[in-house]
Design an enzyme around this catalytic site. Structure first.
Site, short mmCIF file in Angstrom:
data_model
loop_
_atom_site.label_atom_id
_atom_site.label_comp_id
_atom_site.label_asym_id
_atom_site.label_seq_id
_atom_site.Cartn_x
_atom_site.Cartn_y
_atom_site.Cartn_z
CG ASP A 96 3.02 -1.76 1.53
OD1 ASP A 96 2.31 -0.78 1.21
OD2 ASP A 96 2.94 -2.88 0.98
CB ILE A 97 -0.21 1.95 5.23
CG1 ILE A 97 0.82 2.24 6.33
CG2 ILE A 97 -1.63 1.93 5.81
CD1 ILE A 97 0.70 3.64 6.92
N GLY A 98 -1.37 -0.83 3.27
CA GLY A 98 -2.29 -1.17 2.20
C GLY A 98 -3.72 -1.17 2.69
CG ASN A 99 -6.91 -0.03 0.15
OD1 ASN A 99 -7.38 0.98 0.66
ND2 ASN A 99 -6.36 -0.02 -1.05
CE LYS A 132 2.95 -7.60 2.84
NZ LYS A 132 3.49 -8.04 1.53
N GLY A 134 -0.63 5.76 -6.41
CA GLY A 134 -0.40 5.21 -5.07
C GLY A 134 1.09 5.09 -4.80
CG ASP A 141 0.61 0.80 -3.43
OD1 ASP A 141 0.35 1.88 -4.00
OD2 ASP A 141 -0.18 -0.16 -3.44
NE ARG A 142 -0.25 1.92 -9.85
CZ ARG A 142 -1.02 2.59 -10.71
NH1 ARG A 142 -2.00 3.36 -10.28
NH2 ARG A 142 -0.78 2.50 -12.00
CB THR A 189 -7.69 -3.12 -2.80
OG1 THR A 189 -7.21 -3.45 -1.50
CG2 THR A 189 -9.17 -2.77 -2.71
#
Length: 249
Positions: free
Chosen positions: A6-9, A13, A103, A105-106, A127
């Site tokens: 999971d690539i977040g701003n 992870k 996104g 992730d959503r 974010t």
């Protein structure tokens, strides 16, 4: 073995799953520091010991970092790497919005929860502060509000007399100094924002919902909201795992 990520701003992870889709290794990297040397240091020792890894699945809201990770995994380690939105997600759920503008992730969060006859609102303190609406097995869309950390930093950076402030729960609404006044405004302001948006979603949908909250500020707000909520800080990873299982990774 399978790699999911999971690539977040803020953070990335990455997990290694066994053949039963159980997490056997997990680590978190600051997204802005990800480069090839860091990936070599963190990933190569794991993959060298388990050379039967052939696929990886990521959700990402930072395209350049996903490209970097994908290039490293595919070119250097010969691991096929797929971004969640490149799968035929209609096999899992109906998406009633333009998926290019949501996104991944959503979408992963929604996939983690889809269930016949159960509706969910997923509140993610990232974010941005996002609300996603899942009805049965349909992703209906959502709401994007300003993120807490960014809003705090913007205020401090643009108002010379307001210092950098760490947000925490404050019992009194009326602040007796600048720090407490800002904390009150952000804490109780976001409580009101969250409760109001949840109620508006319920009113517009004319349906009952279970509310799941995730992200860094989950614990801070969970006991002050009018709505009953459940915290799940691993919901995105759970969505990726469920997707990997359903697509036979």
């Amino acid at each position: 073995m399978i790699i999911i990520g999971d690539i977040g701003n803020t953070d990335t992870k990455i997990c290694l799953l066994n053949s039963n889709y159980k997490i056997i290794k997990k680590f978190i990297l600051p997204t802005n520091k990800i480069n090839k040397s860091l990936l070599l240091k963190k990933l190569t020792p794991i993959i060298n010991k388990r050379n039967n890894i052939r696929k990886s699945l990521f959700c990402s809201v930072v395209p350049n970092k996903f490209f970097l990770i994908k290039s490293f995994l595919q070119r250097d380690l010969k691991i096929k790497t797929i971004e969640l939105k490149n799968l035929n997600l209609s096999k899992i759920m109906k998406i009633k919005v333009n998926r290019k503008q949501v996104g991944s992730d959503r979408l992963a969060n929604a996939i983690a929860l889809i269930s016949k006859n159960t509706n969910y609102i997923i509140l993610d303190f990232g974010t941005a502060t996002t609300f996603d609406v899942v009805v049965d097995d349909i992703y209906k869309g959502g709401v994007i509000a300003p993120g807490l950390n960014i809003s705090l930093k913007t205020l401090s950076n643009n108002a010379k007399l307001i210092p950098q402030i760490n947000l925490k729960k404050i019992s009194r609404v009326i602040g007796k100094n600048t720090v407490n006044a800002v904390r009150s405004g952000f804490f109780w302001g976001y409580v009101g924002l969250i409760d109001n948006i949840i109620q508006l979603i319920k009113k517009e949908s004319k349906k009952p919902f279970n509310v799941i909250i995730t992200g860094g500020f989950s614990k801070l707000f969970c006991k002050s909201l009018k709505s009953k909520v459940v915290i799940d800080k691993d919901i995105t990873i759970k969505g990726l795992i469920r997707t990997a299982r359903l697509f036979n990774f």
